[in-house]
Scaffold this motif. Structure first.
Motif, mmCIF file in Angstrom:
data_model
loop_
_atom_site.group_PDB
_atom_site.id
_atom_site.type_symbol
_atom_site.label_atom_id
_atom_site.label_comp_id
_atom_site.label_asym_id
_atom_site.label_seq_id
_atom_site.Cartn_x
_atom_site.Cartn_y
_atom_site.Cartn_z
ATOM 1 N N PHE A 141 10.453 -30.668 -10.813
ATOM 2 C CA PHE A 141 10.235 -31.375 -12.076
ATOM 3 C C PHE A 141 9.770 -30.382 -13.130
ATOM 4 O O PHE A 141 8.922 -29.522 -12.871
ATOM 5 N N ARG A 142 10.331 -30.496 -14.312
ATOM 6 C CA ARG A 142 9.860 -29.697 -15.450
ATOM 7 C C ARG A 142 9.446 -30.649 -16.562
ATOM 8 O O ARG A 142 10.264 -31.443 -17.059
ATOM 9 N N PRO A 143 8.191 -30.586 -16.999
ATOM 10 C CA PRO A 143 7.751 -31.466 -18.079
ATOM 11 C C PRO A 143 8.379 -31.057 -19.405
ATOM 12 O O PRO A 143 8.507 -29.864 -19.689
ATOM 13 N N ILE A 165 7.451 -24.591 -14.556
ATOM 14 C CA ILE A 165 7.505 -24.296 -15.992
ATOM 15 C C ILE A 165 8.523 -23.157 -16.178
ATOM 16 O O ILE A 165 9.658 -23.288 -15.781
ATOM 17 N N TRP A 166 8.131 -22.052 -16.724
ATOM 18 C CA TRP A 166 9.009 -20.889 -16.854
ATOM 19 C C TRP A 166 8.156 -19.657 -17.113
ATOM 20 O O TRP A 166 7.016 -19.757 -17.546
ATOM 21 N N ASP A 167 8.736 -18.503 -16.816
ATOM 22 C CA ASP A 167 8.080 -17.215 -17.072
ATOM 23 C C ASP A 167 8.601 -16.570 -18.349
ATOM 24 O O ASP A 167 7.875 -15.870 -19.045
ATOM 25 N N VAL A 193 11.346 -17.176 -13.517
ATOM 26 C CA VAL A 193 12.216 -18.263 -13.968
ATOM 27 C C VAL A 193 12.387 -18.162 -15.480
ATOM 28 O O VAL A 193 11.414 -17.915 -16.207
ATOM 29 N N ILE A 194 13.627 -18.367 -15.967
ATOM 30 C CA ILE A 194 13.893 -18.331 -17.402
ATOM 31 C C ILE A 194 14.310 -19.711 -17.890
ATOM 32 O O ILE A 194 15.019 -20.450 -17.205
#
Length: 340
Positions: A141-143, A165-167, A193-194
């Motif tokens: 899941f990504r908010p 989330i992402w880096d 992660v992008i």
């Protein structure tokens, strides 16, 4: 006989010439077949990165999938439930193309303003739509907007999903050019992660160059582990360690200072003294994530919360941006500084 001989000799010469042409053609054909039938050398993967695309499926999902397939990319698609419900065949096409499909809320609302019951309903409805369209229930899941808090994370966990989330932010949503997207993606390190988006032409155009850069660094697209939230091999195996112990050497001193603070992120500047070549280990507090680094080379442990920064010839001061992700009070901690 004397009249037939010249014809026989002529026929023989023509036959030999024809055979020579045929032989040459066969040889050339053999070369061509050998060139086209020999598989290219398998890419060396010293680590994996997670390429992610938010907000799909859209009217451009098919075009995105074509580009991804053409470049040998498997990616994670964080889909909006409402879009999946309106276009289930596009979500199914994502799975058929080898992509992983994940939950990105029902209609991209600001979820931290919701009650726990509303969060539960939103994410559950989205997961059900994805399962109905693809046959599989999402585990990631990504908010929306990267906005989260402990309640939202707890709700996602109760539904069997890990928050991701992402880096690195590609900034494609912010009008970034193709070259800017490629430059942002070039900061990706193993395990990271992008953030990218479905439906953006510049993003699709950047993919071949992003892949060329990753290949040059022996990095490959992978899946995002539901246990760690980090990128691993497509079969789910853990890649080689992305953080190695600091090299043996003397000690140095690293001093951190918060230089800029915004509503959703802040910058940290770290100054190293006592060594010109150094390794600094920094720990952040989950769910915070470091999105950008500069003046050093960063790698990560499997949790994504411990960063090892090594000098890269840019001096003795490095920095990074941390996304608060709902935890605005915590600040990075320097764990060690080693020279050499």
């Amino acid at each position: 006989m004397s009249r037939l001989f010249p014809r026989t000799a002529l026929w023989s010469r023509r036959l030999r010439a024809a055979l020579a042409v045929l032989s040459t053609a066969v040889a050339m054909c053999g070369v061509v077949l050998a060139a086209t039938s020999t598989p290219s050398s398998a890419a060396t993967c010293n680590g994996y990165v997670g390429l992610t695309f938010d907000d799909g499926p859209t009217g451009s999902t098919s075009a995105l999938l074509n580009v991804l397939r053409a470049n040998g990319v498997r990616a994670t698609m964080f889909n909006v439930g409402q879009n999946v419900q309106n276009n289930p065949s596009a979500a199914q096409a994502q799975v058929s193309a080898g992509m992983w499909v994940a939950n990105h809320s029902w209609n991209h609302a600001h979820m931290t303003s919701m009650s726990q019951a509303q969060m539960q309903s939103d994410l559950s409805q989205t997961s059900s739509a994805i399962q109905s369209a693809t046959g599989s229930r999402p585990v990631l899941f990504r908010p929306p907007y990267g906005e989260t808090n402990s309640t939202l994370q707890s709700v996602a966990s109760s539904l069997g999903m890990r928050q991701v989330i992402w880096d690195v932010d590609s900034q494609d949503w912010n009008g970034a050019s193709v070259s800017q997207i490629v430059a942002n993606a070039s900061r990706l390190q193993a395990g990271q992660v992008i953030l990218m988006h479905d439906g953006i032409q510049n993003t699709r155009d950047a993919i071949p160059q992003i892949m060329a850069n990753l290949t040059s660094r022996n990095l490959c697209p992978g899946m995002i582990s539901p246990s760690t939230g980090r990128a691993v091999a497509p079969d789910g195996t853990t890649p080689p360690p992305t953080t190695t112990p600091p090299p043996a050497g003397g000690t140095c001193t690293a001093t951190a200072a918060t230089t800029n603070v915004w509503g959703d992120r802040y910058n940290t500047s770290v100054t190293v003294s006592g060594a010109n070549t150094w390794t600094v280990v920094v720990a952040i507090t989950s769910p915070q994530r470091i999105s950008t680094v500069w003046n050093g080379t960063a790698t990560w442990d499997s949790s994504g919360t411990v960063m090892t920064m090594r000098s890269n010839g840019s001096g003795n001061t490095f920095g990074f941006t941390t996304m608060t992700n709902g935890n605005s009070s915590a600040r990075p901690q320097i764990r060690s500084c080693t020279s050499g």
